[in-house]
Design an enzyme around this catalytic site. Structure first.
Site, PDB file in Angstrom:
ATOM      1  N   ARG A 142       1.973   6.171  23.157  1.00 53.60           N
ATOM      2  CA  ARG A 142       2.429   6.140  21.763  1.00 53.60           C
ATOM      3  C   ARG A 142       3.364   4.943  21.576  1.00 53.60           C
ATOM      4  NH1 ARG A 142       6.663   8.929  20.700  1.00 53.60           N
ATOM      5  NH2 ARG A 142       5.991  10.856  21.698  1.00 53.60           N
TER       6      ARG A 142
ATOM      7  N   TYR B 174      -4.994   2.018  -4.733  1.00 52.40           N
ATOM      8  CA  TYR B 174      -5.823   3.004  -4.047  1.00 52.40           C
ATOM      9  C   TYR B 174      -5.295   4.421  -4.328  1.00 52.40           C
ATOM     10  CZ  TYR B 174      -7.968   5.484  -0.162  1.00 52.40           C
ATOM     11  OH  TYR B 174      -8.651   6.378   0.593  1.00 52.40           O
TER      12      TYR B 174
ATOM     13  N   ASP C 278      -1.157  -4.692  -0.210  1.00 49.25           N
ATOM     14  CA  ASP C 278      -2.315  -4.090   0.455  1.00 49.25           C
ATOM     15  C   ASP C 278      -3.438  -5.124   0.362  1.00 49.25           C
ATOM     16  OD1 ASP C 278      -4.706  -2.752   1.008  1.00 49.25           O
ATOM     17  OD2 ASP C 278      -3.997  -0.844   0.198  1.00 49.25           O
TER      18      ASP C 278
ATOM     19  N   LYS D 122     -12.177  -0.802   6.501  1.00 50.22           N
ATOM     20  CA  LYS D 122     -13.067  -1.489   5.562  1.00 50.22           C
ATOM     21  C   LYS D 122     -13.595  -2.793   6.174  1.00 50.22           C
ATOM     22  CE  LYS D 122     -11.605   2.033   3.240  1.00 50.22           C
ATOM     23  NZ  LYS D 122     -10.507   2.013   2.307  1.00 50.22           N
TER      24      LYS D 122
HETATM   25  C1  LIG Z   1      -9.373   2.852   1.997  1.00 54.23           C
HETATM   26  C2  LIG Z   1      -8.167   2.204   1.485  1.00 54.23           C
HETATM   27  C3  LIG Z   1      -6.893   2.629   1.887  1.00 54.23           C
HETATM   28  C4  LIG Z   1      -6.686   3.808   2.811  1.00 54.23           C
HETATM   29  O1  LIG Z   1      -7.147   3.536   4.099  1.00 54.23           O
HETATM   30  P1  LIG Z   1      -7.736   4.638   5.110  1.00 54.23           P
HETATM   31  O2  LIG Z   1      -8.140   3.829   6.280  1.00 54.23           O
HETATM   32  O3  LIG Z   1      -8.865   5.314   4.407  1.00 54.23           O
HETATM   33  O4  LIG Z   1      -6.642   5.593   5.397  1.00 54.23           O
HETATM   34  C5  LIG Z   1      -5.800   1.932   1.402  1.00 54.23           C
HETATM   35  N1  LIG Z   1      -5.945   0.904   0.547  1.00 54.23           N
HETATM   36  C6  LIG Z   1      -7.151   0.471   0.143  1.00 54.23           C
HETATM   37  C7  LIG Z   1      -7.237  -0.675  -0.808  1.00 54.23           C
HETATM   38  C8  LIG Z   1      -8.299   1.104   0.582  1.00 54.23           C
HETATM   39  O5  LIG Z   1      -9.493   0.702   0.148  1.00 54.23           O
END
Ligand SMILES: *Cc1c(COP(=O)(O)O)cnc(C)c1O
Length: 390
Positions: free
Chosen positions: A50, A102, A174, A199
């Site tokens: 961890r 998101y 983000d 993604k």
């Molecule tokens: C999918 C997504 C998240 C969250 O991520 P996870 O890996 O699903 O927890 C945050 N921000 C954006 C823009 C996303 O598309």
């Protein structure tokens, strides 16, 4: 590797490369929870996974290099990454968030952090005056996405960073939709970059992961402390998969984007569509800022079906493109934001920001673009077909 500076090369050779002991060109998967200590109080730099794991560290060094930051941190999901960042704040603090972030980011602020006394306020971050007016003493950070999910709204990162810093606040970006291949928020003045690496960075819809990158040493220390204390780390095998995915990011993003531009131009003139949101079209309000701050528009497109068309028939009519949550994988996916990714946002807020029932979000994959188009054309005809041949 210092003088090999192209991002295409860094994607493959950045961070900690290979294995010193054996010469293996890939970072080994250190599938271990613990490490033998030489003597009491003496170890080889690792105590417990961890706290530290060499596979995860290789990934963390890689993403830091790609984003031109100093410190990277890998988490079990994008939401675990965002949650770790939000743990920097305390009762009485307030975070300003862009209008269409998101859904999960909104949900964790609204349902978890708010109950601990960390407030949030939704602001239109594309309007710099509105943003500056919303900054008061309680505000500690501005959290944006650009382009934002799902209406691809573009926020001027450099301008927002300047306003945030003028008032002594942090800017968190983000960068999931862009990746460091297209946009590097830290070089535009952001303090913290967050990713859902599930993604484009992973790129193959086969893992869930999150990343955080910062430049500042003090912020890095606080975030390492939070990562170790709260424990939402990325596992060694998933760290390896993510490093593997990142190697092909450059070629994938180029094809994603090329396909998306072709599809967007075709959809724009389509008789079944009333509106298209894509910052790669000159008619899009975000076009100029996008062009200035990113290497391209990315490959996420949202569009609105004309009134009277049957949206269920559209989704049922798709044969190649899957109806699914998520985005950024090699395969094209569609989703229905108002009932899927953004369902956790209350209806009145959805309506206000424009996430309507007729809105469709498309993640353009790297399949043959003619076949993506063919699949969309068939589904759009199904949606428009009410027994009359249109
Ligand atoms: C999918 C997504 C998240 C969250 O991520 P996870 O890996 O699903 O927890 C945050 N921000 C954006 C823009 C996303 O598309």
């Amino acid at each position: 590797m210092s003088h090999f500076n192209s991002i295409l090369t860094k994607l493959i050779h950045g961070g900690i490369e290979g294995d010193e002991r054996t010469g293996a060109v890939n970072v080994p998967i250190y599938q271990t929870s613990t490490y033998k200590q030489d003597h009491l109080g003496e170890n080889k730099g690792y105590e417990y996974s961890r706290t530290g794991n060499p596979t995860r560290e290789a990934l963390e060094a890689l993403i830091a290099e790609l984003e031109e930051g100093e410190h990277g941190l890998a988490f079990a999901s994008g939401m675990a990454a965002t949650t770790a960042v939000l743990h920097l704040f305390k009762t009485g603090d307030k975070i300003l968030i862009s209008e269409n972030v998101y859904g999960g980011t909104f949900r964790v602020l609204d349902k978890i952090f708010r109950s601990f006394g960390v407030a949030y306020e939704i602001v239109n971050t594309t309007n710099l005056e509105v943003l500056e007016e919303a900054i008061d003493d309680e505000v500690k950070a501005v959290f944006i996405e650009s382009p934002a999910n799902p209406l691809m709204t573009v926020t001027d990162i450099q301008a927002v960073a300047a306003i945030a810093h003028k008032h002594g606040k942090l800017l968190i970006v983000d960068n999931t939709f862009m990746t460091p291949y297209l946009q590097k928020p830290l070089t535009l003045g952001a303090d913290i970059v967050v990713h859902s690496a599930t993604k484009y960075l992973g790129g193959h819809s086969d893992l869930v992961a999150g990343l955080v990158v910062v430049k500042d040493q003090e912020l890095a220390k606080s975030l390492y402390f939070i990562q170790n204390a709260t424990g939402g780390i990325l596992q060694p095998f998933d760290s390896f998969l993510l490093i593997r995915g990142i190697k092909t990011l450059g070629v994938r993003m180029e094809r994603h984007q090329e396909n998306a531009i072709t599809i967007a131009k075709w959809l724009k003139g389509h008789k079944s569509i009333s509106h298209i949101y894509f910052p790669g079209l000159e008619s899009d309000p975000g076009y100029a800022v996008q062009k200035q701050q990113a290497k391209g528009p990315g490959a996420m497109i949202s569009f609105e079906l004309k009134k009277g068309l049957d949206i269920r028939k559209f989704y049922d009519g798709l044969q190649l493109i899957a109806l699914a949550e998520s985005l950024g994988g090699v395969e094209s996916l569609v989703c229905h934001p108002s009932s899927m990714t953004h369902a956790s946002i209350p209806e009145e807020i959805r309506k206000k920001v424009g996430i309507t029932e007729g809105l469709i979000r498309l993640s353009v994959g790297i399949e043959d673009v003619k076949e993506i188009q063919e699949d969309l054309e068939y589904a759009l005809n199904q949606a428009a077909n009410k027994g009359i041949d249109l």
